[in-house]
Design a protein around this motif. Structure first.
Motif, PDB file in Angstrom:
ATOM      1  N   LYS A 216       0.863  -1.183   0.000  1.00 35.98           N
ATOM      2  CA  LYS A 216       0.000   0.000   0.000  1.00 35.98           C
ATOM      3  C   LYS A 216       0.900   1.234   0.000  1.00 35.98           C
ATOM      4  N   LEU A 217       0.876   1.960  -1.090  1.00 36.33           N
ATOM      5  CA  LEU A 217       1.725   3.141  -1.220  1.00 36.33           C
ATOM      6  C   LEU A 217       0.877   4.387  -0.945  1.00 36.33           C
ATOM      7  N   THR A 218       0.991   4.889   0.282  1.00 37.76           N
ATOM      8  CA  THR A 218       0.215   6.092   0.630  1.00 37.76           C
ATOM      9  C   THR A 218       0.849   7.297  -0.054  1.00 37.76           C
ATOM     10  N   ASN A 219       0.119   8.386  -0.041  1.00 39.46           N
ATOM     11  CA  ASN A 219       0.650   9.616  -0.643  1.00 39.46           C
ATOM     12  C   ASN A 219       1.948  10.032   0.051  1.00 39.46           C
ATOM     13  N   ASP A 220       2.041   9.818   1.364  1.00 38.09           N
ATOM     14  CA  ASP A 220       3.266  10.177   2.103  1.00 38.09           C
ATOM     15  C   ASP A 220       4.467   9.416   1.565  1.00 38.09           C
ATOM     16  N   ILE A 221       4.270   8.128   1.341  1.00 42.95           N
ATOM     17  CA  ILE A 221       5.390   7.308   0.832  1.00 42.95           C
ATOM     18  C   ILE A 221       5.762   7.773  -0.572  1.00 42.95           C
ATOM     19  N   LEU A 222       4.759   7.957  -1.418  1.00 42.11           N
ATOM     20  CA  LEU A 222       5.035   8.365  -2.798  1.00 42.11           C
ATOM     21  C   LEU A 222       5.740   9.722  -2.831  1.00 42.11           C
ATOM     22  N   THR A 223       5.325  10.618  -1.942  1.00 37.75           N
ATOM     23  CA  THR A 223       5.955  11.946  -1.889  1.00 37.75           C
ATOM     24  C   THR A 223       7.404  11.814  -1.427  1.00 37.75           C
ATOM     25  N   LYS A 224       7.618  10.924  -0.447  1.00 36.26           N
ATOM     26  CA  LYS A 224       8.983  10.713   0.062  1.00 36.26           C
ATOM     27  C   LYS A 224       9.925  10.285  -1.078  1.00 36.26           C
ATOM     28  N   PHE A 225       9.414   9.491  -1.987  1.00 35.77           N
ATOM     29  CA  PHE A 225      10.238   9.035  -3.117  1.00 35.77           C
ATOM     30  C   PHE A 225      10.118   9.966  -4.332  1.00 35.77           C
ATOM     31  N   ASN A 226       9.456  11.107  -4.098  1.00 35.11           N
ATOM     32  CA  ASN A 226       9.317  12.101  -5.153  1.00 35.11           C
ATOM     33  C   ASN A 226       8.648  11.526  -6.415  1.00 35.11           C
ATOM     34  N   THR A 227       7.666  10.648  -6.198  1.00 33.03           N
ATOM     35  CA  THR A 227       6.946  10.056  -7.334  1.00 33.03           C
ATOM     36  C   THR A 227       5.444  10.290  -7.131  1.00 33.03           C
ATOM     37  N   ASP A 228       4.647   9.714  -8.005  1.00 37.10           N
ATOM     38  CA  ASP A 228       3.197   9.876  -7.854  1.00 37.10           C
ATOM     39  C   ASP A 228       2.501   8.533  -8.052  1.00 37.10           C
ATOM     40  N   ALA A 229       1.163   8.582  -8.090  1.00 37.08           N
ATOM     41  CA  ALA A 229       0.373   7.339  -8.146  1.00 37.08           C
ATOM     42  C   ALA A 229       0.580   6.567  -9.456  1.00 37.08           C
ATOM     43  N   GLY A 230       1.190   7.192 -10.446  1.00 35.25           N
ATOM     44  CA  GLY A 230       1.428   6.493 -11.716  1.00 35.25           C
ATOM     45  C   GLY A 230       2.699   5.645 -11.696  1.00 35.25           C
ATOM     46  N   ALA A 231       3.567   5.873 -10.703  1.00 35.56           N
ATOM     47  CA  ALA A 231       4.895   5.233 -10.710  1.00 35.56           C
ATOM     48  C   ALA A 231       4.816   3.707 -10.642  1.00 35.56           C
ATOM     49  N   ALA A 232       3.905   3.203  -9.805  1.00 35.05           N
ATOM     50  CA  ALA A 232       3.855   1.748  -9.597  1.00 35.05           C
ATOM     51  C   ALA A 232       3.482   0.996 -10.881  1.00 35.05           C
ATOM     52  N   GLY A 233       2.770   1.675 -11.759  1.00 36.78           N
ATOM     53  CA  GLY A 233       2.405   1.051 -13.038  1.00 36.78           C
ATOM     54  C   GLY A 233       3.639   0.652 -13.841  1.00 36.78           C
ATOM     55  N   ASN A 234       4.745   1.386 -13.646  1.00 34.63           N
ATOM     56  CA  ASN A 234       5.991   1.057 -14.363  1.00 34.63           C
ATOM     57  C   ASN A 234       6.787  -0.002 -13.634  1.00 34.63           C
ATOM     58  N   ILE A 235       6.390  -0.280 -12.396  1.00 37.28           N
ATOM     59  CA  ILE A 235       7.217  -1.142 -11.545  1.00 37.28           C
ATOM     60  C   ILE A 235       6.618  -2.532 -11.400  1.00 37.28           C
ATOM     61  N   VAL A 236       5.290  -2.615 -11.474  1.00 38.74           N
ATOM     62  CA  VAL A 236       4.589  -3.854 -11.082  1.00 38.74           C
ATOM     63  C   VAL A 236       5.079  -5.081 -11.864  1.00 38.74           C
ATOM     64  N   ASN A 237       5.412  -4.909 -13.144  1.00 43.19           N
ATOM     65  CA  ASN A 237       5.866  -6.062 -13.933  1.00 43.19           C
ATOM     66  C   ASN A 237       7.207  -6.609 -13.451  1.00 43.19           C
ATOM     67  N   ASN A 238       7.974  -5.781 -12.732  1.00 47.02           N
ATOM     68  CA  ASN A 238       9.297  -6.231 -12.254  1.00 47.02           C
ATOM     69  C   ASN A 238       9.179  -7.157 -11.049  1.00 47.02           C
ATOM     70  N   PHE A 239       7.970  -7.365 -10.561  1.00 46.62           N
ATOM     71  CA  PHE A 239       7.794  -8.211  -9.377  1.00 46.62           C
ATOM     72  C   PHE A 239       7.360  -9.636  -9.720  1.00 46.62           C
ATOM     73  N   ASN A 240       7.506  -9.987 -10.985  1.00 45.43           N
ATOM     74  CA  ASN A 240       7.249 -11.377 -11.399  1.00 45.43           C
ATOM     75  C   ASN A 240       8.427 -12.258 -10.938  1.00 45.43           C
TER      76      ASN A 240
END
Ligand code: AMP
Length: 324
Positions: A216-240
């Protein structure tokens, strides 16, 4: 089907090409490639590629500024199974509408609908269309189609890469020798903060009893990494390819739209029918959802855990049956 589509394209002087909301490289690559192919073949036509763009995909191209036409126009909708997910176009406002899609069927909204669930991507369908009609192609069109196809197959690693996919890509590359290394860099290059977010996800995944991994990536976490709610869409495939789970999802808080974006992937259980219950949908093993509360997120995870449990039980039954 190719002929039907080509005839309609030939007939209309104004053509609008749309695709789904939440743009991704396949939707945008196929859309801009088809626009360029029509313009190259029929320079006198007015052709628009519409919808909200994304700064992440400027390497693919730009969307057109556009208002829905008052004259008789053709709408082509790519990569979108249902009306409510079309970005910025209403099929009822057009004289004719063509749907070209590779998602499971949801509803009819075009008079001509070419749906091929076995196709890896909308880009694959456009390659097929261009190879089988008088629509012309050039290297730039081939590049955008290659980008779309590579993205939706995750570099040919998903089971949607069929012999037909490889044949079409082989023909494409034979005709237009693309700089694959450069293209892969354009698609997969990302900022260090996004890579660090991937590390955070790996460190903090929770795994349910039956093998559903989630973060669960809250807004606080995403802000800490200087990213937004779209970032995980680029990452999810790497968790196969992690043996401790079969289904995995990222939940990202999107404060601007007051919702949670969910990206779900599976290496076995079918997940799209569950995503559909949570304002989502997609493919059997790659889906997305949009929910408004953490309670809904939790119940989505619970349902995914349920189908994963059932999948494992069925698999075990089949194995013990085969052993007898
Ligand atoms: P994503 O996780 O965003 O890469 O999406 C995976 C697949 O699910 C794609 O085919 C998307 O078009 C589809 N999808 C994502 N979000 C939704 C949604 N809210 N509703 C329906 N389909 C979706």
């Amino acid at each position: 089907m190719y002929k039907k589509i080509f005839r309609l394209i030939k007939k209309y002087p104004t053509i609008v090409i749309a695709r789904h909301i939440g743009v991704d490289p396949d939707a945008m690559g196929s859309q801009l490639a088809l626009k360029e192919a029509i313009t190259l073949t029929f320079p006198e036509k007015k052709v628009y590629a519409i919808g909200n763009g994304s700064s992440k995909f400027t390497y693919i191209g730009k969307m057109d500024k556009f208002e829905e036409p008052t004259d008789k126009a053709l709408l082509i909708v790519l990569d979108t199974p249902d009306k409510k997910r079309i970005d910025s176009a209403d099929p009822t406002k057009y004289e004719a509408c063509i749907k070209i899609d590779h998602h499971p069927y949801m509803e009819t909204f075009g008079e001509v609908e070419w749906i091929d669930e076995t196709a890896s991507s909308a880009s694959q369908l456009v390659i097929e269309l261009l190879f089988n009609t008088k629509l012309e192609m050039n290297e730039h069109i081939a590049r955008n189609l290659f980008i779309g196809l590579v993205s939706d197959t995750n570099r040919f690693s998903f089971r949607n890469s069929t012999p037909k996919t490889f044949r079409l890509v082989a023909d494409l590359l034979e005709k237009y020798p693309l700089d694959i290394e450069k293209i892969y860099q354009e698609i997969y290059m990302r900022p260090l903060n996004e890579f660090r977010l991937q590390g955070y996800i790996a460190e903090n995944l929770t795994i349910t009893d039956h093998g559903v991994a989630y973060i669960k990536l809250t807004n606080d976490i995403l802000t800490k990494f200087n990213t937004d709610a779209g970032a995980a869409g680029n990452i999810v495939n790497n968790f196969n390819y992690v043996e401790d789970y079969l289904v995995w999802l990222t939940v990202s808080e999107d404060v601007k739209n007051e919702l949670f974006k969910v990206n779900i992937r599976s290496r076995g259980p079918v997940i799209n029918f569950i995503a559909e219950k949570y304002n989502g949908g997609g493919h059997a093993f790659a889906s997305g959802a949009r929910v408004h509360t953490m309670d809904e997120v939790d119940s989505l995870i619970e349902e995914l855990d349920g189908v994963t449990k059932k999948y494992i039980e069925d698999l075990e039954k089949r194995c013990s049956h085969e052993d007898k």
